[in-house]
Design an enzyme around this catalytic site. Structure first.
Site, PDB file in Angstrom:
ATOM      1  CG  HIS A 369      -0.284   0.060   2.541  1.00 21.18           C
ATOM      2  ND1 HIS A 369       0.012   1.241   3.191  1.00 21.18           N
ATOM      3  CD2 HIS A 369       0.154  -0.922   3.377  1.00 21.18           C
ATOM      4  CE1 HIS A 369       0.590   0.989   4.354  1.00 21.18           C
ATOM      5  NE2 HIS A 369       0.685  -0.329   4.494  1.00 21.18           N
ATOM      6  CB  CYS A 388       0.973  -4.053   5.438  1.00 18.61           C
ATOM      7  SG  CYS A 388      -0.509  -5.036   5.755  1.00 18.61           S
TER       8      CYS A 388
END
Length: 482
Positions: A369, A388
């Protein structure tokens, strides 16, 4: 993610021989690996084949496997049946080590989903022995790519130099600014390799510990939770991994990790090296893009996953996992709302996911992301997230992927809308989250990084090295993002 404890059972020679894996199928030679068929194996272990195996094992340092003895000593003095079992097991174990690795990564990690090689080498062994092609067969099992070959040569060199006498730096002999010390060139090389120092000024004496070098060391100390004084002491030296013996150990582990990987990775893929916090994008077999990433901090490690991107999410919202505590001040500052028992941050440039999310198919809630804190990419130590992967210039990366997948216009429209929208990719893009702290750099030389997750030690011990706890990075509290 916590490493599982590995238990190693040391069996006696007799028990080892009795535990020879059986052949699951019958090879063309009609051999089976059961005890009853030992005479059939014995007929294949001719003097020439025995010599070929011994020669192959004598060369096992090329693969970083020289700390493990595959054949027992004085094997030829054992009774015929025991010797046959010993040769068979040694050949099978060595073949498996070359083709799959000595260690099963799923025994080290709670989750490991990266594609691995698969083959029935027991059948192949029988055929190689029957055709007197054992040496050729074994030689073709390990990876043959340029990176593996470079790591292999680097290991042989480091291993050869591992017993050389090295200066020992004690606390009383720490290196201060303006000191002259023979280890300064090594320190500079490592600082350059890790991205803390651009280059050594050519006008300075090579052994001089200059203020410029000390400033680079301060940046490293800040990143790794060491007192920021610019002095090279034991703790600071510990994260630089300078000694030939340490490098040999790191290289042996690097070779092992590459033997875990499929020999035919997807031609179009994204490889994230979580040890180096870098991303490489391959399209049709060519490296077309490389960029910095931010990955999980120690104790919130980015897991080793093989997981494809299947869609792009424009202007994502972020639902905060229960595992991440959220203060009232953060709730107000981030304009969060309570939805179905979870705190949710709305779309926008301040969103923790930034303006694009690369949705991936896995059950670990791991994905790539954007970020609202791009300044963190300027740090050399980027193990800062909750697991992440944050991508530098994620919008540019998303536009590249979308264009190559034929959905560039749809993506641009979705992004420009300012609203939460998803764009499915016509073809999923495989992603491998790897952990390689020794790898081939852009200059064609082997580059080293520290072991921020402390994952090397368990592998090194299984390869026959002494236990030596790695220095782990201690990331500073940065933000609450994933």
């Amino acid at each position: 993610m916590k490493n599982k404890t590995i238990y190693v059972l040391l069996a006696s020679v007799t028990l080892t021989f009795s535990a020879v894996p059986t052949m699951a199928h019958t090879s063309q030679s009609g051999l089976q690996g059961t005890a009853a068929s030992a005479p059939k194996w014995e007929s294949l272990w001719t003097n020439a084949n025995r010599a070929a195996l011994k020669q192959a094992l004598a060369d096992r340092a090329r693969h970083g496997l020289d700390h493990h003895a595959f054949l027992p000593p004085e094997v030829d003095e054992l009774p015929a049946d025991a010797a046959t079992r010993a040769y068979t097991k040694a050949a099978q174990d060595y073949a498996n080590a070359l083709a799959n690795g000595m260690v099963d990564p799923s025994s080290l990690h709670e989750v490991y989903t990266i594609a691995r090689p698969t083959a029935d080498r027991t059948e192949m062994l029988g055929e190689a022995l029957r055709q007197n092609r054992l040496a050729e067969w074994l030689d073709g099992l390990a990876p043959a790519d340029p990176e593996y070959k470079a790591l292999s040569q680097a290991y042989v060199t480091a291993n050869r130099n591992g017993d050389a006498e090295e200066p020992v730096i004690t606390l009383a002999e720490s290196i201060h600014v303006d000191d002259v010390n023979p280890r300064v060139p090594e320190i500079v090389n490592q600082l350059v390799g890790d991205g803390y120092l651009a280059a050594r000024p050519s006008t300075e004496p090579v052994d001089l510990y200059s203020p410029d070098i000390a400033n680079a060391v301060k940046a490293l100390q800040r990143d790794y939770g060491i007192r920021e004084d610019g002095i090279i002491g034991p703790n600071t030296l510990g994260v630089l991994t300078l000694g030939p013996g340490d490098r040999a150990r790191t290289l042996a582990v690097a070779l092992e990790r590459r033997r875990w990987l499929s020999r035919t990775p997807p031609a179009t893929r994204i490889d994230v090296n979580t040890a180096a916090a870098e991303l490489r994008y391959y399209h049709d077999g060519q490296l077309v893009d490389r960029r910095k990433v931010i990955v999980g901090e120690p104790d919130r490690e980015t897991p080793p996953l093989g997981s494809p991107i299947y869609r792009l999410v424009a202007n994502p919202t972020w639902t905060v996992p229960k595992s991440i505590p959220v203060s009232r001040a953060t709730i107000r500052a981030k304009n969060m709302r309570r939805i179905n028992g979870y705190w949710v941050q709305p779309s926008g440039p301040d969103n923790a996911l930034g303006l694009v999310k690369f949705d991936m198919k896995n059950n670990q809630a791991i994905y790539l992301h954007d970020t609202a804190a791009p300044e963190l990419f300027d740090r050399s130590q980027r193990h800062l997230s909750h697991g992440c992967v944050r991508v530098s210039d994620a919008l540019g990366f998303a536009a590249m992927l979308a264009d190559q997948e034929g959905v560039g216009d749809a993506w641009a429209k979705a992004h420009a809308s300012g609203n939460y929208e998803t764009i499915d990719l016509p073809h999923e893009i495989p992603v491998r989250l790897l952990y390689h702290n020794a790898f081939l750099g852009d200059d064609g030389k082997v580059a080293f990084r520290t072991d921020p997750y402390g994952w090397n030690d368990a592998i090194a011990v299984e390869l026959g090295f002494n236990k030596k706890m790695s220095h782990q990075a201690k990331a500073e509290a940065i933000d609450i993002g994933p």
